[in-house]
Design a protein around this motif. Structure first.
Motif: not given
Length: 836
Positions: A293-298
């Protein structure tokens, strides 16, 4: 699937004077990574199984006491309802196999008694659900040692360890002119850690770095590679052996990643590139995921002075986080694992009420669980006065670490025993030296997912198909009659309708031990046509060799441990004595009455109440072409009409006045008494004309017996009148038994019941602990138990407290109390104490 831990994505750029918008291409990539990972998470849920054992060394004849917990996304699984446990030898052969039904909390008690014929050596315990076989690298494995009857105890290994050293640049690659952290691990041919020292030299022999392993053969150093140069590590082991290993070649272009995980609140990702690569590696996307599950994008924009990002971690779940850096085209440039240590373990209060470690003394403990939501725990108490070994992996280390990393991890419990700087540093190096590949980003972005070969399994089922004999022509309009008789006395009669593919299924079966399944197909018109039925084998019935490598390891706990050696040898001696038996039995002669052929058949086939009374018939080779031709010879029964569809009734004088008109003897069920075409409206369909019909002690309709071939029939019992009470409240009964095993010699034109064996759930015995306070005579018996108490379930009183009682063995002076499990929300429960 939403998770309470997953918070909004936050990005902090260093040296960014003002916010900026993402490039469209990066915005598209951001959406694509999140959507692709969400699809993978939805379609490929990752179950985990943790199998607790009471210890990791045994002697033949002993029992391995176990408990399994199956989880999904950190909570009790709701997918699979069956868990498998295999014991695998060093050749990859499954020497023991078990199948257990998971309870509503996703757990089950397990046990495995070690057969006397097992030879001394290393074995692997493997636990998994069928669904987990789609992801074989991540099923549970535990190494154990078994001392066999051969008593091959070694007094020191003579095998020279092979030195293997691997180097892992942080982020994946060395890049010329950029400083990188390089982690390494050293191990022998069995995966055991080797402590090393060494230097790194270029092709001229000039030393550019030095290193010394910090923990379990692992460590790190810094290196700035130069274009055109190669590097070699000169290594020396603790015992003086030397070797050389070439370091990975550096790339001319690329990104160097570094992670700082020392802060409690944030994980910092630092990126480097060369100035000449401004256009190629200017704007990059950082994606972090946990549990698929994605927990961070930047975004990191070098043109605006940004070179790092900070990932808030206080709200993240415990476990491994994967951080990946992409270029604008979606190519992964660098990747790194880190560990989020937000375990939030629940530690129940353990009170020592009465402690005495004298010989066979009684001990009392109390456990306070009142503030824990539906605790699902086990209690294991072992004698560790002779044990200087590491404990089997615990539920925390297995669930968060060992279940997600490939390769051998020496003593994974160590990384959770403390939360200090040194331990966390060693854990961070471990993240850089062990593989993690539940998925490949390139495939996820292309929606290219692995093929699934194994389904989610919710129950034992019987599946198969029906065809015309000697052909592949399926039967679409028909049904299959099945009868199951299991070792635990479970009996089942079922009828399954064929699908348009000629297939059928009977599921939600619950029985323990092996079962015999008899089955026969017919078309919907009930014609006497012959139909072949093929049963699809269940996975459990086919397990003989491990589907995934069991690994090679060298684990011998008795080397240099005379006390443990003595304790295990005492257990082997006990088994040896039992197998040889008392000498006086050799002279005992048993005499008795010679059984008649029908009495022998009765003993072989009939069980329970069906063993008693009745007329016994052995068709043998008497030439009866149908069952009803045989029954017609039995006094009290009348068989009329077509022998393929007869009317079976009782004679006028048989069984009269056994029941009142309202059928009170059967609790309101009414049967006819005398002639009639079939059951009454309120009677079961296995009773016609007051006669109950059974096949292998399973009640069946008379029509099922119509189709039997006499080749299949081994034994028949009939009851008339008062003696029928041995079977049930009927006027008469006919019990037919078919031959055990596979029927042979059948004509293709005979319509018969075929048979097959089916494995059921494994029964679980209770751990026996002697109570010396109740039986003083036991005081004189030797007690060499290593496991003093095993309780896979713990019951609490209304105040949420549990009482734990155990008795010491003959010589223990130091015992370990281990309590572990999960609450209803998947939080870990763990408590370990040493009593001495």
């Amino acid at each position: 699937m939403k998770n309470k831990y997953f918070s909004p994505l936050v990005l902090l750029f260093f040296f960014i004077p003002a916010a900026h918008a993402q490039l469209p291409v990066l915005a598209d990539l951001t959406a694509k990574t999140e959507q692709g990972l969400a699809k993978f998470h939805e379609n490929y849920p990752q179950e985990k199984v943790f199998l607790q054992t009471d210890r990791n060394y045994y002697a033949v004849g002993e029992t391995i006491w176990m408990k399994a917990w199956a989880t999904l996304d950190g909570k009790p699984t709701y997918l699979s309802r069956i868990v498998y446990v295999d014991l695998i030898n060093s050749d990859g052969q499954v020497v023991h196999k078990k199948m257990y039904q998971l309870d509503s909390a996703g757990s089950t008690a397990c046990e495995l008694q070690l057969k006397p014929d097992l030879i001394t050596g290393n074995y692997t315990l493997r636990a998994y659900t069928l669904w987990m076989l789609n992801f074989r690298d991540y099923i549970f494995n535990s190494e154990i040692y078994i001392l066999g009857m051969d008593r091959k105890v070694t007094n020191g290994s003579k095998i020279t360890p092979q030195v293997n050293v691997q180097f892992f640049p942080e982020g994946g690659d060395l890049v010329n002119d950029l400083e990188s952290v390089v982690a390494y691990k050293a191990y022998d041919q069995y995966g055991n850690a080797l402590n090393i020292t060494g230097t790194v030299a270029d092709a001229t022999g000039a030393a550019v770095a030095s290193f010394k392993s910090d923990h379990d053969g692992m460590g790190s150093f810094r290196l700035t590679p130069t274009a055109g140069k190669s590097y070699t590590a000169n290594i020396t082991t603790a015992n003086g052996r030397t070797t050389k290993v070439q370091l990975p070649a550096a790339k001319a272009e690329g990104i160097v990643m570094r992670i700082n995980n020392n802060a409690a609140a944030r994980l910092t990702v630092i990126l480097q590139r060369k100035a000449a690569q401004e256009s190629q590696f200017n704007r990059l996307l950082i994606v972090a995921q946990m549990h698929n599950t994605t927990v961070f994008q930047g975004e990191v924009n070098f043109a605006e002075g940004a070179s790092a990002a900070s990932i808030p971690k206080k709200a993240l779940p415990p476990g491994i986080i994967q951080v990946t850096v992409f270029d604008s085209l979606g190519n992964p440039l660098a990747e790194r694992l880190a560990f989020i240590k937000n375990t939030n373990t629940l530690t129940p209060e353990l009170v020592k009420e009465t402690i005495s470690l004298t010989r066979k003394a009684k001990n009392m403990l109390s456990l306070n669980l009142k503030d824990i939501k539906r605790p699902n725990i086990s209690v294991c108490i072992t004698d560790v006065s002779t044990d200087n070994l590491s404990s089997p992996v615990n539920i925390i280390a297995s669930s968060l670490l060992a279940s997600d990393l490939k390769g051998n991890i020496n003593n994974p419990n160590y990384y959770f025993a403390a939360n200090d700087t040194s331990t966390n540093k060693h854990l961070d190096v471990l993240m850089m030296t062990h593989g993690w590949r539940r998925f490949v980003w390139k495939d996820v972005l292309a929606s290219k997912f692995p093929e699934l070969k194994y389904p989610v399994e919710s129950s034992i089922a019987i599946k198969g198909k029906a065809t015309r004999p000697g052909t592949n022509n399926i039967i679409k309009e028909g049904r299959v009659n099945l009868m199951l008789k299991a070792a635990d006395s479970t009996k089942l009669l079922s009828e399954a309708k064929l699908t348009d593919k000629g297939e059928f299924i009977v599921d939600n079966l619950e029985f323990k031990g092996d079962a015999t399944v008899s089955y026969q197909a017919t078309n919907d018109k009930r014609q006497a046509m012959v139909i072949d039925v093929t049963l699809y084998p269940n996975y459990y019935d086919t397990v003989k060799k491990a589907l995934a490598s069991a690994g090679i390891f060298d684990y011998d706990p008795v080397k240099g441990n005379d006390k443990l050696n003595e304790s295990l040898l005492a257990q082997v001696h006990t088994v040896d004595t039992f197998m040889k038996g008392p000498e006086y039995l050799k002279s005992v002669t048993v005499t008795g009455r010679r059984l008649s052929p029908t009495d022998s058949l009765n003993n072989a086939y009939a069980t329970g109440q069906y063993m008693f009374g009745g007329r016994k018939l052995a068709p043998g080779k008497q030439g009866y072409f149908s069952l009803w031709q045989l029954i017609r010879t039995v006094p009290g029964f009348v068989v009329e009409g077509d022998m393929k569809n007869p009317n079976v009734s009782l004679s006028r004088t048989a069984g009269l006045n056994l029941f009142s008109d309202n059928g009170s003897a059967t609790g309101g069920v009414t049967f006819t008494d005398g002639e009639g075409a079939g059951p009454t409206a309120s009677g079961p369909d296995y009773v016609q004309n007051g006669i109950a019909f059974y096949l292998n002690e399973v009640p069946v309709s008379r029509e099922v017996l119509d189709n039997l071939s006499m080749i299949d029939v081994a034994f028949v019992k009939t009851y008339v009148g008062a003696e029928t009470f041995a079977v049930g409240p009927f006027n008469g009964a006919i019990l037919v038994y078919t031959h055990k095993g596979v029927t042979v010699g059948k004509s293709i034109y005979d319509k018969t019941f075929a048979k097959s064996q089916l494995g059921g759930y494994s029964p679980v015995r209770e751990y026996f602990t002697p109570d010396y306070s109740l039986n003083p005579a036991l005081q004189t018996m030797p007690d060499n138990r290593i496991t003093l108490l095993w309780s896979p379930r713990v019951a609490t009183n209304k105040d949420g407290k549990a009482t734990i009682k155990f008795f010491n063995n003959d010589k223990s002076t130091r015992v370990k109390v281990l309590i572990q499990g999960l609450d209803a929300d998947g939080r870990f429960i763990y408590q370990e104490q040493i009593l001495e």
